[in-house]
Write an enzyme that holds these catalytic residues in place. Structure first.
Site, PDB file in Angstrom:
ATOM      1  N   GLY A  15       8.626 -41.658  -3.227  1.00  0.00           N
ATOM      2  CA  GLY A  15       9.775 -40.884  -2.736  1.00  0.00           C
ATOM      3  C   GLY A  15       9.479 -40.147  -1.444  1.00  0.00           C
ATOM      4  CB  ALA A  16       7.212 -40.847   1.305  1.00  0.00           C
ATOM      5  N   GLY A  19      12.902 -35.012   1.986  1.00  0.00           N
ATOM      6  CA  GLY A  19      12.539 -33.776   1.311  1.00  0.00           C
ATOM      7  C   GLY A  19      11.036 -33.523   1.199  1.00  0.00           C
ATOM      8  CB  ILE A  20       9.137 -32.083  -1.636  1.00  0.00           C
ATOM      9  CG1 ILE A  20      10.065 -30.859  -1.724  1.00  0.00           C
ATOM     10  CG2 ILE A  20       7.703 -31.696  -1.966  1.00  0.00           C
ATOM     11  CD1 ILE A  20      10.319 -30.353  -3.144  1.00  0.00           C
ATOM     12  N   GLY A  21       8.675 -35.087  -0.458  1.00  0.00           N
ATOM     13  CA  GLY A  21       7.802 -36.260  -0.327  1.00  0.00           C
ATOM     14  C   GLY A  21       7.523 -36.586   1.125  1.00  0.00           C
ATOM     15  CB  SER A 148      10.938 -28.663 -11.739  1.00  0.00           C
ATOM     16  OG  SER A 148      11.847 -27.584 -11.709  1.00  0.00           O
ATOM     17  CE1 TYR A 173      14.872 -32.455 -11.357  1.00  0.00           C
ATOM     18  CE2 TYR A 173      14.727 -30.129 -11.952  1.00  0.00           C
ATOM     19  CZ  TYR A 173      14.388 -31.181 -11.112  1.00  0.00           C
ATOM     20  OH  TYR A 173      13.555 -30.959 -10.035  1.00  0.00           O
TER      21      TYR A 173
HETATM   22  N1  LIG Z   1      14.125 -29.427  -4.252  1.00  0.00           N
HETATM   23  C1  LIG Z   1      13.813 -28.591  -5.247  1.00  0.00           C
HETATM   24  O1  LIG Z   1      14.345 -27.476  -5.347  1.00  0.00           O
HETATM   25  C2  LIG Z   1      12.800 -28.997  -6.278  1.00  0.00           C
HETATM   26  C3  LIG Z   1      12.323 -28.028  -7.171  1.00  0.00           C
HETATM   27  C4  LIG Z   1      11.373 -28.407  -8.132  1.00  0.00           C
HETATM   28  C5  LIG Z   1      10.927 -29.719  -8.167  1.00  0.00           C
HETATM   29  N2  LIG Z   1      11.429 -30.644  -7.283  1.00  0.00           N
HETATM   30  C6  LIG Z   1      10.958 -32.021  -7.379  1.00  0.00           C
HETATM   31  O2  LIG Z   1      10.452 -32.424  -6.118  1.00  0.00           O
HETATM   32  C7  LIG Z   1      10.485 -33.853  -6.045  1.00  0.00           C
HETATM   33  C8  LIG Z   1      11.039 -34.266  -4.697  1.00  0.00           C
HETATM   34  O3  LIG Z   1      12.421 -33.918  -4.658  1.00  0.00           O
HETATM   35  P1  LIG Z   1      13.152 -33.367  -3.356  1.00  0.00           P
HETATM   36  O4  LIG Z   1      13.642 -32.021  -3.689  1.00  0.00           O
HETATM   37  O5  LIG Z   1      12.330 -33.581  -2.156  1.00  0.00           O
HETATM   38  O6  LIG Z   1      14.459 -34.303  -3.362  1.00  0.00           O
HETATM   39  P2  LIG Z   1      14.927 -35.494  -2.402  1.00  0.00           P
HETATM   40  O7  LIG Z   1      14.964 -35.036  -1.000  1.00  0.00           O
HETATM   41  O8  LIG Z   1      16.176 -35.985  -3.029  1.00  0.00           O
HETATM   42  O9  LIG Z   1      13.765 -36.558  -2.546  1.00  0.00           O
HETATM   43  C9  LIG Z   1      13.627 -37.329  -3.707  1.00  0.00           C
HETATM   44  C10 LIG Z   1      12.863 -38.585  -3.365  1.00  0.00           C
HETATM   45  O10 LIG Z   1      12.784 -39.375  -4.559  1.00  0.00           O
HETATM   46  C11 LIG Z   1      13.253 -40.680  -4.264  1.00  0.00           C
HETATM   47  N3  LIG Z   1      13.829 -41.356  -5.407  1.00  0.00           N
HETATM   48  C12 LIG Z   1      14.933 -41.012  -6.108  1.00  0.00           C
HETATM   49  N4  LIG Z   1      15.189 -41.925  -7.049  1.00  0.00           N
HETATM   50  C13 LIG Z   1      14.233 -42.870  -6.947  1.00  0.00           C
HETATM   51  C14 LIG Z   1      13.968 -44.078  -7.623  1.00  0.00           C
HETATM   52  N5  LIG Z   1      14.774 -44.542  -8.591  1.00  0.00           N
HETATM   53  N6  LIG Z   1      12.904 -44.802  -7.253  1.00  0.00           N
HETATM   54  C15 LIG Z   1      12.093 -44.386  -6.259  1.00  0.00           C
HETATM   55  N7  LIG Z   1      12.306 -43.260  -5.562  1.00  0.00           N
HETATM   56  C16 LIG Z   1      13.362 -42.513  -5.898  1.00  0.00           C
HETATM   57  C17 LIG Z   1      14.294 -40.458  -3.190  1.00  0.00           C
HETATM   58  O11 LIG Z   1      14.587 -41.670  -2.535  1.00  0.00           O
HETATM   59  P3  LIG Z   1      15.910 -41.833  -1.617  1.00  0.00           P
HETATM   60  O12 LIG Z   1      15.587 -41.144  -0.333  1.00  0.00           O
HETATM   61  O13 LIG Z   1      16.064 -43.299  -1.524  1.00  0.00           O
HETATM   62  O14 LIG Z   1      17.033 -41.155  -2.366  1.00  0.00           O
HETATM   63  C18 LIG Z   1      13.583 -39.429  -2.318  1.00  0.00           C
HETATM   64  O15 LIG Z   1      12.653 -40.045  -1.481  1.00  0.00           O
HETATM   65  C19 LIG Z   1      11.325 -34.310  -7.233  1.00  0.00           C
HETATM   66  O16 LIG Z   1      10.477 -34.786  -8.252  1.00  0.00           O
HETATM   67  C20 LIG Z   1      12.019 -33.040  -7.680  1.00  0.00           C
HETATM   68  O17 LIG Z   1      12.374 -33.061  -9.042  1.00  0.00           O
HETATM   69  C21 LIG Z   1      12.348 -30.310  -6.342  1.00  0.00           C
END
Ligand SMILES: NC(=O)c1ccc[n+]([C@@H]2O[C@H](COP(=O)([O-])OP(=O)(O)OC[C@H]3O[C@@H](n4cnc5c(N)ncnc54)[C@H](OP(=O)(O)O)[C@@H]3O)[C@@H](O)[C@H]2O)c1
Length: 292
Positions: A15-16, A19-21, A148, A173
């Site tokens: 998931g790079a 966002g965080i990735g 999380s 979630y």
């Molecule tokens: N943001 C927050 O407040 C927060 C808080 C606690 C934990 N987290 C965790 O941090 C991690 C990163 O999330 P983020 O906040 O950076 O959100 P994000 O910007 O939506 O990034 C999520 C990443 O996961 C990928 N992804 C989603 N579904 C997938 C699938 N079926 N197969 C492969 N890749 C997939 C997305 O791909 P696409 O770009 O193609 O959609 C994107 O690269 C997650 O595990 C999330 O639960 C986030």
């Protein structure tokens, strides 16, 4: 696959593409790592690679297709990597979803737990031989699960239909992130003595694409929330700490908070739930992959 030059440490980041990735990948590139970006959209992953490459001379970035919502894709991706990578020093399981409407994976699981937990567990298990072989040569490899703080509110079902009939939205979630904390503890125990450490991390609440959704609630609440959250780069710092901090080299099986503190809860330590959950998960992963 060229991300295996001798001497250069290799990290797989799921998931790079946003966002965080994305910010974690940038941080690892700057820290001297070569990268494999495991993403569901190869075109966007290619754009990230082009963005990263100027970061430092000699940086090698590869892209592989990974859809965690399909155990067939998970297996194809992991087996491809296992065949090509001569080393894997770090696996950052970052990809995740928040499904505010009911959705299913290709294998029929509720999508939140299907992607965040089952797909991630299957991917990790398939890469264990590469990680342990690397640690046997170099002395150390790490697995980081991006969980999380929502895990503290998670309630896990372990009955026969727990992965198909479980909830979506916040309850789903939270359950999926609690499941990752249990997986962390179980893998850490299993990998004791191999040189591979396994930890989970809460990156803090950050303004990313995860807060987008189709429901009325998400459309109303998300824009307001996004203004108060950390930046993705700040959140990635917590992930990079879990991935790189020298003081964590021998630490395994813990759930780290935003500042590296240890997050504890009676829920995280429930051994009966952990065993039932992981047994059930292994069964459904095996069944789903057997029919492919
Ligand atoms: N943001 C927050 O407040 C927060 C808080 C606690 C934990 N987290 C965790 O941090 C991690 C990163 O999330 P983020 O906040 O950076 O959100 P994000 O910007 O939506 O990034 C999520 C990443 O996961 C990928 N992804 C989603 N579904 C997938 C699938 N079926 N197969 C492969 N890749 C997939 C997305 O791909 P696409 O770009 O193609 O959609 C994107 O690269 C997650 O595990 C999330 O639960 C986030």
């Amino acid at each position: 696959m060229t991300a295996n030059g001798e001497g250069a440490r290799v990290a797989v980041v799921t998931g790079a593409t946003s966002g965080i990735g994305l910010e974690t990948a940038k941080g690892l590139a700057a820290a001297g790592w070569n990268l494999v970006l495991a993403c569901r959209d190869p075109q966007r992953a290619g754009a990230v690679r082009d963005e990263l490459l100027p970061a430092r001379p000699g940086l090698v970035v590869s892209c592989v297709a990974l859809d965690l919502a399909s155990l067939g894709s998970v297996r194809a991706c992991a087996e491809g990597l296992a065949g090509k990578l001569s080393r894997l020093d770090l696996l950052v399981n970052n990809a995740g979803v928040f499904c505010d409407t009911r959705q299913r994976t290709a294998d029929g699981f509720e999508a939140t737990i299907g992607v965040n937990f089952l797909g991630t567990m299957a991917f990790t298990r398939l890469l264990l031989p590469t990680l342990t072989a690397t640690a046997a040569r170099t002395g150390h490899a790490r697995i980081v699960f991006v969980s999380s703080a929502a895990a503290a509110f998670g309630k896990l079902r372990t009955d026969e239909r727990c992965f198909t009939d479980g909830p979506h939205g916040f309850p789903g979630y939270a359950a999926s992130k609690l499941a990752l904390v249990h997986l962390t503890a179980a893998l850490a125990e299993e990998l004791t003595g191999t040189g591979v450490t396994v930890n989970a991390v809460h990156p803090g609440d950050a303004a990313t694409n995860i807060w987008r959704g189709d429901s009325l609630l998400m459309r109303l609440v998300a824009p307001v929330m996004r203004r108060w959250l950390r930046s993705p780069a700040e959140a990635a710092r917590s992930v990079l700490h879990a991935a790189l901090a020298p003081e964590l080299a021998d630490v395994s099986g813990v759930f780290l908070g935003v500042k590296g503190e240890r997050l504890e809860s009676r829920r995280y330590a429930d051994a009966a739930v952990r065993t039932a959950l992981l047994t059930r998960a292994a069964e459904v992963i095996d069944q789903a992959q057997a029919v492919r």
